[in-house]
Structure formats: C-alpha cells, structure tokens
Write a protein that holds these residues in place. Structure first.
Motif, PDB file in Angstrom:
ATOM      1  N   GLY A  41      76.839  -9.952  -8.414  1.00 13.10           N
ATOM      2  CA  GLY A  41      77.003 -11.134  -7.586  1.00 13.10           C
ATOM      3  C   GLY A  41      76.403 -11.045  -6.201  1.00 13.10           C
ATOM      4  N   GLY A  42      75.862  -9.898  -5.849  1.00 10.49           N
ATOM      5  CA  GLY A  42      75.240  -9.779  -4.533  1.00 10.49           C
ATOM      6  C   GLY A  42      73.937 -10.564  -4.471  1.00 10.49           C
ATOM      7  N   GLY A  43      73.390 -10.663  -3.267  1.00  9.10           N
ATOM      8  CA  GLY A  43      72.134 -11.373  -3.107  1.00  9.10           C
ATOM      9  C   GLY A  43      71.866 -11.710  -1.663  1.00  9.10           C
ATOM     10  N   LEU A  44      70.906 -12.605  -1.465  1.00 11.37           N
ATOM     11  CA  LEU A  44      70.507 -13.042  -0.132  1.00 11.37           C
ATOM     12  C   LEU A  44      71.069 -14.442   0.109  1.00 11.37           C
ATOM     13  CD1 LEU A  44      68.737 -12.789   2.436  1.00 11.37           C
ATOM     14  CD2 LEU A  44      66.845 -13.732   1.095  1.00 11.37           C
ATOM     15  N   VAL A  45      71.700 -14.623   1.270  1.00 13.99           N
ATOM     16  CA  VAL A  45      72.294 -15.909   1.608  1.00 13.99           C
ATOM     17  C   VAL A  45      72.115 -16.153   3.095  1.00 13.99           C
ATOM     18  CG1 VAL A  45      74.597 -14.917   1.973  1.00 13.99           C
ATOM     19  CG2 VAL A  45      74.375 -17.330   1.330  1.00 13.99           C
ATOM     20  N   GLN A  46      72.039 -17.404   3.472  1.00 18.15           N
ATOM     21  CA  GLN A  46      71.932 -17.737   4.894  1.00 18.15           C
ATOM     22  C   GLN A  46      73.302 -17.658   5.565  1.00 18.15           C
ATOM     23  OE1 GLN A  46      70.022 -21.603   5.166  1.00 18.15           O
ATOM     24  NE2 GLN A  46      68.004 -20.640   5.339  1.00 18.15           N
ATOM     25  N   ALA A  47      73.287 -17.436   6.839  1.00 16.83           N
ATOM     26  CA  ALA A  47      74.529 -17.405   7.607  1.00 16.83           C
ATOM     27  C   ALA A  47      75.281 -18.718   7.407  1.00 16.83           C
ATOM     28  CB  ALA A  47      74.234 -17.181   9.082  1.00 16.83           C
ATOM     29  N   GLY A  48      76.590 -18.590   7.229  1.00 19.97           N
ATOM     30  CA  GLY A  48      77.421 -19.746   6.956  1.00 19.97           C
ATOM     31  C   GLY A  48      77.605 -20.023   5.482  1.00 19.97           C
ATOM     32  N   GLY A  49      76.831 -19.357   4.646  1.00 22.82           N
ATOM     33  CA  GLY A  49      76.905 -19.560   3.208  1.00 22.82           C
ATOM     34  C   GLY A  49      78.005 -18.753   2.550  1.00 22.82           C
ATOM     35  N   SER A  50      78.033 -18.806   1.215  1.00 24.35           N
ATOM     36  CA  SER A  50      79.074 -18.147   0.435  1.00 24.35           C
ATOM     37  C   SER A  50      78.472 -17.357  -0.713  1.00 24.35           C
ATOM     38  CB  SER A  50      80.052 -19.178  -0.134  1.00 24.35           C
ATOM     39  OG  SER A  50      80.706 -19.888   0.883  1.00 24.35           O
ATOM     40  N   LEU A  51      79.181 -16.328  -1.103  1.00 25.73           N
ATOM     41  CA  LEU A  51      78.865 -15.551  -2.304  1.00 25.73           C
ATOM     42  C   LEU A  51      80.179 -15.130  -2.935  1.00 25.73           C
ATOM     43  CD1 LEU A  51      76.002 -13.049  -1.301  1.00 25.73           C
ATOM     44  CD2 LEU A  51      75.835 -14.910  -2.967  1.00 25.73           C
ATOM     45  N   ARG A  52      80.146 -14.930  -4.249  1.00 26.17           N
ATOM     46  CA  ARG A  52      81.298 -14.358  -4.931  1.00 26.17           C
ATOM     47  C   ARG A  52      80.860 -13.106  -5.673  1.00 26.17           C
ATOM     48  NH1 ARG A  52      85.450 -16.450  -9.641  1.00 26.17           N
ATOM     49  NH2 ARG A  52      83.647 -16.056 -10.995  1.00 26.17           N
ATOM     50  N   LEU A  53      81.470 -12.002  -5.304  1.00 28.28           N
ATOM     51  CA  LEU A  53      81.216 -10.737  -5.980  1.00 28.28           C
ATOM     52  C   LEU A  53      82.220 -10.548  -7.109  1.00 28.28           C
ATOM     53  CD1 LEU A  53      80.643  -8.361  -2.921  1.00 28.28           C
ATOM     54  CD2 LEU A  53      79.004  -9.853  -4.100  1.00 28.28           C
ATOM     55  N   SER A  54      81.765  -9.921  -8.170  1.00 29.34           N
ATOM     56  CA  SER A  54      82.627  -9.578  -9.293  1.00 29.34           C
ATOM     57  C   SER A  54      82.540  -8.086  -9.549  1.00 29.34           C
ATOM     58  CB  SER A  54      82.201 -10.333 -10.557  1.00 29.34           C
ATOM     59  OG  SER A  54      82.276 -11.726 -10.390  1.00 29.34           O
TER      60      SER A  54
ATOM     61  N   ASN B 145      83.157 -16.384   2.210  1.00 29.90           N
ATOM     62  CA  ASN B 145      82.755 -17.652   2.822  1.00 29.90           C
ATOM     63  C   ASN B 145      82.393 -17.428   4.286  1.00 29.90           C
ATOM     64  OD1 ASN B 145      83.421 -18.970   0.399  1.00 29.90           O
ATOM     65  ND2 ASN B 145      85.524 -19.311   1.074  1.00 29.90           N
ATOM     66  N   SER B 146      81.709 -18.395   4.854  1.00 28.41           N
ATOM     67  CA  SER B 146      81.315 -18.325   6.275  1.00 28.41           C
ATOM     68  C   SER B 146      80.666 -16.990   6.598  1.00 28.41           C
ATOM     69  CB  SER B 146      82.547 -18.558   7.165  1.00 28.41           C
ATOM     70  OG  SER B 146      83.139 -19.809   6.887  1.00 28.41           O
ATOM     71  N   LEU B 147      79.730 -16.598   5.784  1.00 28.13           N
ATOM     72  CA  LEU B 147      79.101 -15.295   5.942  1.00 28.13           C
ATOM     73  C   LEU B 147      78.311 -15.199   7.233  1.00 28.13           C
ATOM     74  CD1 LEU B 147      78.129 -14.703   2.247  1.00 28.13           C
ATOM     75  CD2 LEU B 147      79.440 -13.110   3.644  1.00 28.13           C
ATOM     76  N   LYS B 148      78.309 -14.000   7.793  1.00 24.81           N
ATOM     77  CA  LYS B 148      77.623 -13.704   9.046  1.00 24.81           C
ATOM     78  C   LYS B 148      76.604 -12.600   8.811  1.00 24.81           C
ATOM     79  CE  LYS B 148      81.989 -14.476  11.520  1.00 24.81           C
ATOM     80  NZ  LYS B 148      82.980 -13.871  12.444  1.00 24.81           N
ATOM     81  N   PRO B 149      75.582 -12.531   9.640  1.00 26.59           N
ATOM     82  CA  PRO B 149      74.605 -11.439   9.475  1.00 26.59           C
ATOM     83  C   PRO B 149      75.262 -10.056   9.496  1.00 26.59           C
ATOM     84  CG  PRO B 149      73.713 -13.111  10.920  1.00 26.59           C
ATOM     85  CD  PRO B 149      75.135 -13.497  10.646  1.00 26.59           C
ATOM     86  N   GLU B 150      76.323  -9.900  10.247  1.00 29.56           N
ATOM     87  CA  GLU B 150      76.999  -8.605  10.305  1.00 29.56           C
ATOM     88  C   GLU B 150      77.758  -8.265   9.035  1.00 29.56           C
ATOM     89  OE1 GLU B 150      77.182 -11.103  12.546  1.00 29.56           O
ATOM     90  OE2 GLU B 150      79.217 -11.256  13.403  1.00 29.56           O
ATOM     91  N   ASP B 151      77.835  -9.185   8.086  1.00 30.15           N
ATOM     92  CA  ASP B 151      78.419  -8.883   6.783  1.00 30.15           C
ATOM     93  C   ASP B 151      77.405  -8.209   5.848  1.00 30.15           C
ATOM     94  OD1 ASP B 151      80.116 -12.031   6.970  1.00 30.15           O
ATOM     95  OD2 ASP B 151      80.987 -10.039   7.295  1.00 30.15           O
TER      96      ASP B 151
END
Length: 122
Positions: A8-21, A84-90
C-alpha cells in the motif's frame, strides 16, 4: 513464527491519504498485538501506532495522532494503517510488527515485515 508482508505504500502529495496493509501468516493472529513503525532516511526507526490483539486498545505517537488510524481484521489476518493529511515529514519506510502479547505497547515486538516506502511530496 509469524510472517508479515506490507503493501500500500507509494507516492502522494501533501494533504493526501494512503492506506497501508499488513498481511500476517503463521499462528493465531488475535494472539498478537500489532504495530506500525517507520524509518526515514538517516534516522532511527520510530513507533507510529499499535493495536491490541482484539482491536480494543490503540496507541499512537503524538506526531500522527488525529491523522493516522490503526485497525485490524482478525478474520483476514490483516492490520491496516489509514494515513490522512499526510505531510512531507511522514516520508519513510513503514514496517509492521507483531508482538507476542495481546496487549498493545510501543516496544517489545518480535516479528517484522520488510517494509513499504511512503513518499509525501510537498
């Protein structure tokens, strides 16, 4: 022995969401508390979130509280991390881990997955 495989990892823009499994195989899944950790380049691995064996108790690092949610489906032997609300520091490699106890904790994990990369662009 417990085998863990993250996805479930990947590239996302700041403010976006991902779900890891994290899919687990081996022993009775509900006997294990599960956790998510992450390691950014050049930094030590750090605790992110954990959940007890039956999903009743959860625990979060202050840096992700209110943005990330850990959950599990014991029928599917899978633990999730909704981010959710991902940041570059994540940005980091995210690992799931299993602890030989039903109680949740930020330390004391016995089995680890190989990790999945999460990159948050600004």
């Amino acid at each position: 022995q417990v085998q863990l495989v993250e996805s479930g990892g990947g590239l996302v823009q700041a403010g976006g969401s991902l779900r890891l499994s994290c899919a687990a195989s081996g022993r009775t899944f509900s006997n294990y508390a599960m956790g998510w950790f992450r390691q950014a380049a050049g930094k030590e691995r750090e605790f992110v979130a954990s959940i007890s064996g039956f999903g009743i108790n959860t625990y979060y690092a202050d840096s992700v509280k209110g943005r990330f949610t850990i959950s599990r489906d014991n029928a599917k032997n899978t633990v999730y991390l909704q981010m959710n609300s991902l940041k570059p520091e994540d940005t980091a490699v995210y690992f799931c881990a299993a602890r030989r106890s039903v109680t949740t904790a930020p330390v004391g994990y016995d089995y680890w997955g190989q990790g999945t990369q999460v990159t948050v662009s600004s």
